[in-house]
Scaffold this active site. Sequence first.
Site, PDB file in Angstrom:
ATOM      1  N   LYS A  44       1.939  -1.061  -0.754  1.00 51.07           N
ATOM      2  CA  LYS A  44       1.908   0.344  -1.117  1.00 51.07           C
ATOM      3  C   LYS A  44       1.757   1.247   0.098  1.00 51.07           C
ATOM      4  O   LYS A  44       1.976   2.450   0.018  1.00 51.07           O
ATOM      5  CB  LYS A  44       0.715   0.593  -2.049  1.00 51.07           C
ATOM      6  N   GLU A 106       7.060   0.151   7.767  1.00 49.11           N
ATOM      7  CA  GLU A 106       5.693  -0.321   7.531  1.00 49.11           C
ATOM      8  C   GLU A 106       4.696   0.772   7.900  1.00 49.11           C
ATOM      9  O   GLU A 106       4.947   1.576   8.804  1.00 49.11           O
ATOM     10  CB  GLU A 106       5.420  -1.555   8.408  1.00 49.11           C
ATOM     11  N   ASP A 110      -0.775  -4.988  12.527  1.00 46.91           N
ATOM     12  CA  ASP A 110      -1.977  -5.461  13.213  1.00 46.91           C
ATOM     13  C   ASP A 110      -1.660  -6.824  13.839  1.00 46.91           C
ATOM     14  O   ASP A 110      -1.123  -6.875  14.944  1.00 46.91           O
ATOM     15  CB  ASP A 110      -3.128  -5.531  12.187  1.00 46.91           C
ATOM     16  N   PHE A 159     -10.584  -0.565  11.515  1.00 45.75           N
ATOM     17  CA  PHE A 159      -9.981  -0.449  10.192  1.00 45.75           C
ATOM     18  C   PHE A 159      -9.824   1.027   9.866  1.00 45.75           C
ATOM     19  O   PHE A 159     -10.800   1.783   9.884  1.00 45.75           O
ATOM     20  CB  PHE A 159     -10.852  -1.154   9.148  1.00 45.75           C
ATOM     21  N   ARG A 172      -6.057   6.087   0.139  1.00 45.22           N
ATOM     22  CA  ARG A 172      -4.629   6.167   0.468  1.00 45.22           C
ATOM     23  C   ARG A 172      -4.137   7.606   0.498  1.00 45.22           C
ATOM     24  O   ARG A 172      -3.235   7.951   1.227  1.00 45.22           O
ATOM     25  CB  ARG A 172      -3.801   5.492  -0.640  1.00 45.22           C
TER      26      ARG A 172
HETATM   27  P1  IMP Z   1      -0.696  -7.554   9.736  1.00 45.94           P
HETATM   28  O1  IMP Z   1      -0.046  -8.651   8.932  1.00 45.94           O
HETATM   29  O2  IMP Z   1      -2.016  -7.979  10.345  1.00 45.94           O
HETATM   30  O3  IMP Z   1       0.205  -6.952  10.782  1.00 45.94           O
HETATM   31  O4  IMP Z   1      -1.140  -6.433   8.730  1.00 45.94           O
HETATM   32  C1  IMP Z   1      -0.287  -5.576   8.112  1.00 45.94           C
HETATM   33  C2  IMP Z   1      -0.815  -5.081   6.787  1.00 45.94           C
HETATM   34  O5  IMP Z   1      -2.240  -5.134   6.703  1.00 45.94           O
HETATM   35  C3  IMP Z   1      -0.483  -3.615   6.609  1.00 45.94           C
HETATM   36  O6  IMP Z   1       0.731  -3.455   5.924  1.00 45.94           O
HETATM   37  C4  IMP Z   1      -1.648  -3.071   5.841  1.00 45.94           C
HETATM   38  O7  IMP Z   1      -1.429  -3.228   4.450  1.00 45.94           O
HETATM   39  C5  IMP Z   1      -2.799  -3.948   6.228  1.00 45.94           C
HETATM   40  N1  IMP Z   1      -3.640  -3.327   7.302  1.00 45.94           N
HETATM   41  C6  IMP Z   1      -3.690  -3.670   8.615  1.00 45.94           C
HETATM   42  N2  IMP Z   1      -4.572  -2.903   9.278  1.00 45.94           N
HETATM   43  C7  IMP Z   1      -5.080  -2.043   8.372  1.00 45.94           C
HETATM   44  C8  IMP Z   1      -6.032  -0.960   8.463  1.00 45.94           C
HETATM   45  O8  IMP Z   1      -6.600  -0.630   9.521  1.00 45.94           O
HETATM   46  N3  IMP Z   1      -6.275  -0.270   7.313  1.00 45.94           N
HETATM   47  C9  IMP Z   1      -5.676  -0.584   6.123  1.00 45.94           C
HETATM   48  N4  IMP Z   1      -4.778  -1.582   6.000  1.00 45.94           N
HETATM   49  C10 IMP Z   1      -4.482  -2.312   7.115  1.00 45.94           C
END
Ligand code: IMP
Length: 187
Positions: A44, A106, A110, A159, A172
């Site tokens: 989302k 996206e 992270d 975060f 959100r």
């Molecule tokens: P990744 O797989 O670690 O790159 O994370 C990507 C997904 O994790 C994003 O699409 C978000 O849904 C969630 N995410 C990563 N960091 C945050 C944050 O700081 N706040 C909220 N959601 C996050």
Amino acid sequence: MSYGEAIERTLFTSDEIRRAVERLAAAIGADFRGQPLLLLGVLKGALYVTADLARSLSLQKDGPSEIRIDYLAVSSYGNAARSSGEVRILRDTSENITGKNVVIVEDIVDNGHTIAYLAGLLRDRAPRSLRTCVLFDKPYHRQASVTLDYVGLTAPDAFVVGYGLDYQERYRNLPFLALLRSWVFSE
Ligand code: IMP
């Protein structure tokens, strides 16, 4: 409890985010001038950035010849602090992407697992081109090797919530990007 009390500080204002989205739209628009383009938002979190990007792209005189919007939904962190690398598709695209110019949109990257998984999955469907666009980048703990073609803003190693990003489905709808107070996480 109001959202205001839960916010530690604003990291990017709605104006700063708007300008970043406009810069992304300018770069994408220039690359796909005169060509049809499919923006594929990852739900989302990328709800707002996909919509704002699409609007900004449509205001360009010399941009893509046509812009389509589609979404897919993947599972996110849940309550954990970091994604594990296991990505689950909750809702697939409704468009067939074969032969199309696709930009995955996206909210935040992270460790990179989510976007790397999606890019792999979509590449197997033989789009004409496949690029990645991310509004907020957290480049500090990257594990997956993935190329981000369009990057909006660099977020701190924390975060963050707002502009699509949630903590347990809340925050959100904040129009800006913010840090939450630490007590929120222990509630
Ligand atoms: P990744 O797989 O670690 O790159 O994370 C990507 C997904 O994790 C994003 O699409 C978000 O849904 C969630 N995410 C990563 N960091 C945050 C944050 O700081 N706040 C909220 N959601 C996050």
